[in-house]
Design a protein around this motif. Structure first.
Motif, PDB file in Angstrom:
ATOM      1  N   ASP A 109      16.426  56.280  44.646  1.00 52.63           N
ATOM      2  CA  ASP A 109      15.520  56.830  45.662  1.00 52.63           C
ATOM      3  C   ASP A 109      16.209  57.931  46.464  1.00 52.63           C
ATOM      4  O   ASP A 109      15.589  58.957  46.801  1.00 52.63           O
ATOM      5  CB  ASP A 109      15.048  55.721  46.610  1.00 52.63           C
ATOM      6  N   ILE A 110      17.478  57.722  46.766  1.00 54.98           N
ATOM      7  CA  ILE A 110      18.233  58.719  47.526  1.00 54.98           C
ATOM      8  C   ILE A 110      18.482  59.965  46.680  1.00 54.98           C
ATOM      9  O   ILE A 110      18.345  61.094  47.163  1.00 54.98           O
ATOM     10  CB  ILE A 110      19.559  58.101  48.028  1.00 54.98           C
ATOM     11  N   ILE A 111      18.834  59.792  45.405  1.00 57.12           N
ATOM     12  CA  ILE A 111      19.040  60.944  44.526  1.00 57.12           C
ATOM     13  C   ILE A 111      17.760  61.772  44.432  1.00 57.12           C
ATOM     14  O   ILE A 111      17.797  63.013  44.431  1.00 57.12           O
ATOM     15  CB  ILE A 111      19.507  60.483  43.128  1.00 57.12           C
ATOM     16  N   THR A 141      19.347  79.878  48.798  1.00 57.19           N
ATOM     17  CA  THR A 141      19.396  81.283  48.374  1.00 57.19           C
ATOM     18  C   THR A 141      18.113  81.768  47.711  1.00 57.19           C
ATOM     19  O   THR A 141      18.026  82.923  47.320  1.00 57.19           O
ATOM     20  CB  THR A 141      20.566  81.506  47.399  1.00 57.19           C
ATOM     21  N   SER A 142      17.126  80.879  47.573  1.00 62.37           N
ATOM     22  CA  SER A 142      15.915  81.284  46.836  1.00 62.37           C
ATOM     23  C   SER A 142      14.641  81.043  47.638  1.00 62.37           C
ATOM     24  O   SER A 142      13.599  80.713  47.081  1.00 62.37           O
ATOM     25  CB  SER A 142      15.828  80.522  45.508  1.00 62.37           C
ATOM     26  N   ASN A 143      14.746  81.192  48.932  1.00 63.96           N
ATOM     27  CA  ASN A 143      13.578  81.058  49.802  1.00 63.96           C
ATOM     28  C   ASN A 143      12.840  79.737  49.601  1.00 63.96           C
ATOM     29  O   ASN A 143      11.603  79.697  49.477  1.00 63.96           O
ATOM     30  CB  ASN A 143      12.606  82.233  49.592  1.00 63.96           C
ATOM     31  N   GLY A 144      13.617  78.666  49.540  1.00 61.12           N
ATOM     32  CA  GLY A 144      12.997  77.344  49.509  1.00 61.12           C
ATOM     33  C   GLY A 144      12.327  77.000  48.192  1.00 61.12           C
ATOM     34  O   GLY A 144      11.235  76.417  48.189  1.00 61.12           O
ATOM     35  N   GLN A 145      12.949  77.365  47.055  1.00 63.81           N
ATOM     36  CA  GLN A 145      12.428  76.976  45.741  1.00 63.81           C
ATOM     37  C   GLN A 145      12.107  75.484  45.712  1.00 63.81           C
ATOM     38  O   GLN A 145      12.940  74.654  46.061  1.00 63.81           O
ATOM     39  CB  GLN A 145      13.473  77.291  44.669  1.00 63.81           C
ATOM     40  N   ARG A 146      10.892  75.136  45.332  1.00 68.31           N
ATOM     41  CA  ARG A 146      10.473  73.738  45.316  1.00 68.31           C
ATOM     42  C   ARG A 146      10.933  73.078  44.019  1.00 68.31           C
ATOM     43  O   ARG A 146      10.699  73.596  42.927  1.00 68.31           O
ATOM     44  CB  ARG A 146       8.955  73.618  45.464  1.00 68.31           C
ATOM     45  N   MET A 147      11.587  71.937  44.153  1.00 70.14           N
ATOM     46  CA  MET A 147      12.099  71.190  43.006  1.00 70.14           C
ATOM     47  C   MET A 147      11.759  69.725  43.189  1.00 70.14           C
ATOM     48  O   MET A 147      11.638  69.239  44.315  1.00 70.14           O
ATOM     49  CB  MET A 147      13.611  71.353  42.878  1.00 70.14           C
ATOM     50  N   SER A 148      11.638  69.034  42.064  1.00 65.11           N
ATOM     51  CA  SER A 148      11.273  67.618  42.116  1.00 65.11           C
ATOM     52  C   SER A 148      12.077  66.848  41.083  1.00 65.11           C
ATOM     53  O   SER A 148      12.035  67.170  39.898  1.00 65.11           O
ATOM     54  CB  SER A 148       9.770  67.446  41.842  1.00 65.11           C
ATOM     55  N   LEU A 149      12.810  65.828  41.545  1.00 66.36           N
ATOM     56  CA  LEU A 149      13.562  64.969  40.639  1.00 66.36           C
ATOM     57  C   LEU A 149      12.938  63.578  40.665  1.00 66.36           C
ATOM     58  O   LEU A 149      12.707  63.011  41.736  1.00 66.36           O
ATOM     59  CB  LEU A 149      15.038  64.903  41.034  1.00 66.36           C
ATOM     60  N   LYS A 150      12.657  63.046  39.481  1.00 65.50           N
ATOM     61  CA  LYS A 150      12.067  61.708  39.382  1.00 65.50           C
ATOM     62  C   LYS A 150      12.790  60.872  38.335  1.00 65.50           C
ATOM     63  O   LYS A 150      13.112  61.367  37.247  1.00 65.50           O
ATOM     64  CB  LYS A 150      10.582  61.787  39.011  1.00 65.50           C
ATOM     65  N   PHE A 151      13.030  59.607  38.676  1.00 63.04           N
ATOM     66  CA  PHE A 151      13.553  58.660  37.699  1.00 63.04           C
ATOM     67  C   PHE A 151      12.386  58.071  36.917  1.00 63.04           C
ATOM     68  O   PHE A 151      11.356  57.707  37.488  1.00 63.04           O
ATOM     69  CB  PHE A 151      14.370  57.568  38.388  1.00 63.04           C
ATOM     70  N   GLY A 173      26.558  64.397  41.882  1.00 58.32           N
ATOM     71  CA  GLY A 173      26.835  65.109  43.131  1.00 58.32           C
ATOM     72  C   GLY A 173      26.867  66.614  42.943  1.00 58.32           C
ATOM     73  O   GLY A 173      26.354  67.372  43.788  1.00 58.32           O
ATOM     74  N   VAL A 174      27.453  67.075  41.831  1.00 59.28           N
ATOM     75  CA  VAL A 174      27.488  68.516  41.544  1.00 59.28           C
ATOM     76  C   VAL A 174      26.065  69.051  41.358  1.00 59.28           C
ATOM     77  O   VAL A 174      25.718  70.118  41.872  1.00 59.28           O
ATOM     78  CB  VAL A 174      28.352  68.805  40.300  1.00 59.28           C
ATOM     79  N   LEU A 175      25.222  68.314  40.633  1.00 55.70           N
ATOM     80  CA  LEU A 175      23.827  68.740  40.459  1.00 55.70           C
ATOM     81  C   LEU A 175      23.118  68.831  41.804  1.00 55.70           C
ATOM     82  O   LEU A 175      22.415  69.819  42.074  1.00 55.70           O
ATOM     83  CB  LEU A 175      23.086  67.770  39.540  1.00 55.70           C
ATOM     84  N   LEU A 176      23.264  67.818  42.645  1.00 52.71           N
ATOM     85  CA  LEU A 176      22.601  67.838  43.951  1.00 52.71           C
ATOM     86  C   LEU A 176      23.074  69.026  44.788  1.00 52.71           C
ATOM     87  O   LEU A 176      22.276  69.665  45.486  1.00 52.71           O
ATOM     88  CB  LEU A 176      22.874  66.525  44.693  1.00 52.71           C
ATOM     89  N   GLN A 177      24.355  69.338  44.694  1.00 51.17           N
ATOM     90  CA  GLN A 177      24.876  70.483  45.439  1.00 51.17           C
ATOM     91  C   GLN A 177      24.366  71.808  44.871  1.00 51.17           C
ATOM     92  O   GLN A 177      24.098  72.752  45.628  1.00 51.17           O
ATOM     93  CB  GLN A 177      26.404  70.466  45.426  1.00 51.17           C
ATOM     94  N   ALA A 178      24.213  71.889  43.548  1.00 53.89           N
ATOM     95  CA  ALA A 178      23.654  73.097  42.937  1.00 53.89           C
ATOM     96  C   ALA A 178      22.215  73.303  43.390  1.00 53.89           C
ATOM     97  O   ALA A 178      21.796  74.430  43.696  1.00 53.89           O
ATOM     98  CB  ALA A 178      23.727  73.008  41.411  1.00 53.89           C
ATOM     99  N   LEU A 237      23.286  62.378  51.851  1.00 56.40           N
ATOM    100  CA  LEU A 237      22.712  61.036  51.797  1.00 56.40           C
ATOM    101  C   LEU A 237      23.288  60.244  50.623  1.00 56.40           C
ATOM    102  O   LEU A 237      23.564  59.047  50.744  1.00 56.40           O
ATOM    103  CB  LEU A 237      21.186  61.110  51.666  1.00 56.40           C
ATOM    104  N   PHE A 238      23.474  60.913  49.487  1.00 53.67           N
ATOM    105  CA  PHE A 238      24.037  60.239  48.318  1.00 53.67           C
ATOM    106  C   PHE A 238      25.501  59.876  48.572  1.00 53.67           C
ATOM    107  O   PHE A 238      25.942  58.773  48.223  1.00 53.67           O
ATOM    108  CB  PHE A 238      23.904  61.131  47.082  1.00 53.67           C
ATOM    109  N   THR A 239      26.249  60.770  49.191  1.00 55.14           N
ATOM    110  CA  THR A 239      27.643  60.476  49.542  1.00 55.14           C
ATOM    111  C   THR A 239      27.719  59.271  50.475  1.00 55.14           C
ATOM    112  O   THR A 239      28.572  58.385  50.302  1.00 55.14           O
ATOM    113  CB  THR A 239      28.293  61.705  50.203  1.00 55.14           C
TER     114      THR A 239
END
Length: 296
Positions: free
Chosen positions: A219-221, A259-269, A247-252, A228-230
């Protein structure tokens, strides 16, 4: 002669018979639903296929092979101590299906940053976290097998600051719609043999406590919030072996958002499984989870 990494875990972690392997992967992929694609990144387990092959299919099912031309594979280092990240000296990774070509241009770009070490061939071939993703990549991309490259990256025990640094370095690649990131990770390794026996008795059986612990992490990821994940890892010390690649993915993702004006992204398990159900303190299990990151 160009250095080639052999499929060193074929025959033990998965079948080395290309026909049988193709059949297995096809069956697992056919049983998985396309519900959160096209994926720009996936989280996929890396245990023996008899344990996690069906679970991994839910991540790989979200990939659109017609789009993907570059694939980064980030796997945790199980066998060597590594404070940073390392690249392969190979130019080709063999699989029982067909050979995968390593992207020499991207490798040069990463080396030129000064932040990547090399893994020798013994380290490369001993590490299963990257190899276990290769047959699935080959299967999903089989109609375009001459049209894509891979960039394997071995990820060490990074501090949060180093996760942020590597995330920022890799963010421009994640921004490319033709690039896919494969994050290799199992989830909770529970039991005395793993020296981890966290048990919240309010959950009931031990396996239910493990599932609750993993679900809290998933849920945190999904919130795509690195601190939050840390904090979660510090609080529970959950033995998620790919926590640093995650962690590297979350930081990317965070770097891209800035840098991209709030690009919307969605991660789901999309799928969760355990190798066995623990009911006593002498039991042990490993958890597996598959996820997909999309851009809106």
């Amino acid at each position: 002669m160009a250095p080639t990494r052999r499929a060193s875990h074929a025959g033990s972690w998965y079948t080395e018979n290309g026909f049988e392997l193709n059949k297995q992967l096809n069956n697992w992929l056919s049983a998985a639903d396309l519900t959160h694609g096209p994926a720009r990144a996936i989280i996929s387990p890396h245990a023996g296929y008899s344990y996690c092959g069906a679970c991994a299919a839910f991540a790989y099912r979200q990939i659109s092979p017609v789009v993907v031309r570059k694939i980064f594979i980030l796997g945790p280092s199980h066998n060597v101590r590594l404070p940073g990240c390392a690249l392969s000296t190979a130019t080709v990774y063999k699989t029982p299906l067909y050979d995968l070509q390593i992207d020499q241009q991207i490798k040069k770009e990463l080396v030129d940053t000064g932040h990547f070490d090399w893994m020798d061939m013994d380290t490369d071939e001993e590490e299963h976290s990257i190899e276990m993703q290769l047959p699935y990549i080959a299967k999903v991309m089989e109609d375009f097998k001459d049209s894509f490259t891979i960039t394997p990256i071995l990820v060490g025990s990074l501090t949060p600051e180093r996760e942020a640094m590597y995330g920022k370095l890799l963010a421009p690649y994640l921004a490319d719609p033709q690039t896919l990131f494969v994050i290799s990770s199992d989830f909770c390794h529970w039991g005395q043999r793993f020296r981890y026996t966290y048990y919240d008795k309010s959950c009931g059986a031990i396996h239910k406590s493990i599932k609750n612990l993993d679900q809290t992490g998933m849920d945190i990821i999904e919130k795509l919030n690195p601190p939050l994940f840390t904090d979660y890892l510090r609080k529970y010390a959950n033995t998620i072996c790919g926590r640093h690649p995650i962690g590297v993915l979350l930081q990317a993702v965070q770097s891209l958002r800035e840098t991209s004006n709030g690009q919307r992204m969605s991660l789901k398990f999309l799928k969760y499984a355990q190798s066995s159900q623990c009911n006593s303190m002498s039991d042990s299990s490993v958890s597996y989870a598959s996820a997909s990151l999309t851009f809106e």
